[in-house]
Motif scaffolding. Structure first.
Motif, PDB file in Angstrom:
ATOM      1  N   VAL A 189      76.102  78.865  77.207  1.00 54.52           N
ATOM      2  CA  VAL A 189      75.778  79.399  78.531  1.00 54.52           C
ATOM      3  C   VAL A 189      76.182  80.877  78.611  1.00 54.52           C
ATOM      4  N   ALA A 190      77.362  81.220  78.060  1.00 57.13           N
ATOM      5  CA  ALA A 190      77.810  82.611  78.087  1.00 57.13           C
ATOM      6  C   ALA A 190      76.887  83.499  77.254  1.00 57.13           C
ATOM      7  N   LYS A 191      76.488  83.001  76.103  1.00 57.13           N
ATOM      8  CA  LYS A 191      75.569  83.767  75.243  1.00 57.13           C
ATOM      9  C   LYS A 191      74.227  83.966  75.943  1.00 57.13           C
ATOM     10  N   ASP A 192      73.719  82.918  76.549  1.00 61.37           N
ATOM     11  CA  ASP A 192      72.456  82.994  77.282  1.00 61.37           C
ATOM     12  C   ASP A 192      72.557  83.975  78.450  1.00 61.37           C
ATOM     13  N   ALA A 193      73.700  83.955  79.148  1.00 59.82           N
ATOM     14  CA  ALA A 193      73.891  84.854  80.297  1.00 59.82           C
ATOM     15  C   ALA A 193      73.912  86.305  79.845  1.00 59.82           C
ATOM     16  N   ARG A 194      74.544  86.585  78.708  1.00 59.23           N
ATOM     17  CA  ARG A 194      74.557  87.958  78.197  1.00 59.23           C
ATOM     18  C   ARG A 194      73.143  88.452  77.916  1.00 59.23           C
ATOM     19  N   GLN A 195      72.297  87.559  77.432  1.00 56.21           N
ATOM     20  CA  GLN A 195      70.912  87.946  77.148  1.00 56.21           C
ATOM     21  C   GLN A 195      70.097  88.079  78.436  1.00 56.21           C
ATOM     22  N   ARG A 196      70.212  87.117  79.332  1.00 57.86           N
ATOM     23  CA  ARG A 196      69.405  87.122  80.560  1.00 57.86           C
ATOM     24  C   ARG A 196      69.796  88.233  81.520  1.00 57.86           C
ATOM     25  N   PHE A 197      71.093  88.466  81.657  1.00 61.74           N
ATOM     26  CA  PHE A 197      71.580  89.422  82.641  1.00 61.74           C
ATOM     27  C   PHE A 197      72.137  90.683  81.976  1.00 61.74           C
ATOM     28  N   ALA A 198      71.561  91.086  80.855  1.00 55.69           N
ATOM     29  CA  ALA A 198      72.092  92.195  80.056  1.00 55.69           C
ATOM     30  C   ALA A 198      72.340  93.453  80.880  1.00 55.69           C
ATOM     31  N   GLY A 199      71.403  93.864  81.709  1.00 54.51           N
ATOM     32  CA  GLY A 199      71.563  95.094  82.475  1.00 54.51           C
ATOM     33  C   GLY A 199      72.373  94.937  83.730  1.00 54.51           C
ATOM     34  N   LYS A 200      72.640  93.709  84.142  1.00 54.10           N
ATOM     35  CA  LYS A 200      73.273  93.469  85.444  1.00 54.10           C
ATOM     36  C   LYS A 200      74.759  93.126  85.364  1.00 54.10           C
ATOM     37  N   ILE A 201      75.278  92.804  84.198  1.00 52.99           N
ATOM     38  CA  ILE A 201      76.674  92.346  84.133  1.00 52.99           C
ATOM     39  C   ILE A 201      77.592  93.388  83.517  1.00 52.99           C
ATOM     40  N   GLY A 202      77.418  94.604  83.921  1.00 56.31           N
ATOM     41  CA  GLY A 202      78.322  95.660  83.478  1.00 56.31           C
ATOM     42  C   GLY A 202      79.419  95.859  84.501  1.00 56.31           C
ATOM     43  N   GLY A 203      80.448  96.567  84.110  1.00 60.64           N
ATOM     44  CA  GLY A 203      81.516  96.922  85.035  1.00 60.64           C
ATOM     45  C   GLY A 203      82.327  95.758  85.536  1.00 60.64           C
ATOM     46  N   LYS A 204      82.643  95.804  86.824  1.00 62.73           N
ATOM     47  CA  LYS A 204      83.535  94.820  87.443  1.00 62.73           C
ATOM     48  C   LYS A 204      82.970  93.399  87.368  1.00 62.73           C
ATOM     49  N   ARG A 205      81.679  93.252  87.637  1.00 63.25           N
ATOM     50  CA  ARG A 205      81.053  91.927  87.615  1.00 63.25           C
ATOM     51  C   ARG A 205      81.137  91.310  86.216  1.00 63.25           C
TER      52      ARG A 205
END
Length: 173
Positions: free
Chosen positions: A91-107
């Motif tokens: 799930v974590a690997k999939d999330a890194r791929q799906r939300f690549a541009g959105k999960i930077g910084g604090k989030r």
């Protein structure tokens, strides 16, 4: 971490009953088997419906003692923990791929910390070994929640992980 009493391996025997059995001189599987239903049934606080099963289990364990260092895991808790860990990784690997541009910084940091907390809680559950039935049910709930995370948006993804983290942290106490 408390050491789990050997007698607590018997179904229906908790910490209090293990202490009462020891006080009555029934401090091993062999002695419980020799005492029989009459001797074990006379212990204060023991469920009379479980006495026959306790004596039978004690007889089996006295004839075939568990190996030293072997974990008592007949209910599959460690397999469930391994399954949840594997699912968490995917799930974590999939999330890194799906939300690549959105999960930077604090989030992104918060999601990473949540994943680490979940792994730590899973390790503590495996180490303590207490409340096995409750832990197994909680792990099934977490597993189901994680299986649905591949279909949600980032906000619900974070909430799902947070709920899983809280449930596992409570089980690990």
């Amino acid at each position: 971490m408390k050491k789990i009493d050997e007698l607590q391996q018997l179904r229906g025997i908790g910490a209090v009953l293990a202490k009462r059995l020891r006080n009555a001189g029934l401090d091993s599987f062999q002695r419980i088997a020799e005492a029989g239903e009459g001797g074990v049934g006379g212990i204060s606080g023991i469920n009379q419906h479980l006495v026959a099963g306790i004596v039978q289990q004690a007889a089996l364990l006295s004839a075939h003692p568990p190996e030293e260092g072997a974990k008592h895991d007949e209910d599959g808790l460690s397999e469930k923990i391994d399954a949840v860990k594997g699912l968490l990784q995917s799930v974590a690997k999939d999330a890194r791929q799906r939300f690549a541009g959105k999960i930077g910084g604090k989030r992104g940091r918060r999601l990473s910390e949540t994943v680490v907390c979940i792994c730590d809680s899973l390790d503590r559950i495996a180490d303590t070994g207490k409340h096995r039935k409750r832990s197994r049910k909680g792990l099934e709930k977490v597993q189901h929640r994680m299986e649905t995370l591949d279909q949600v948006k980032l906000k619900k993804f974070g909430k799902g992980l947070k709920k899983s983290r809280r449930l596992l942290a409570e089980l690990a106490r």
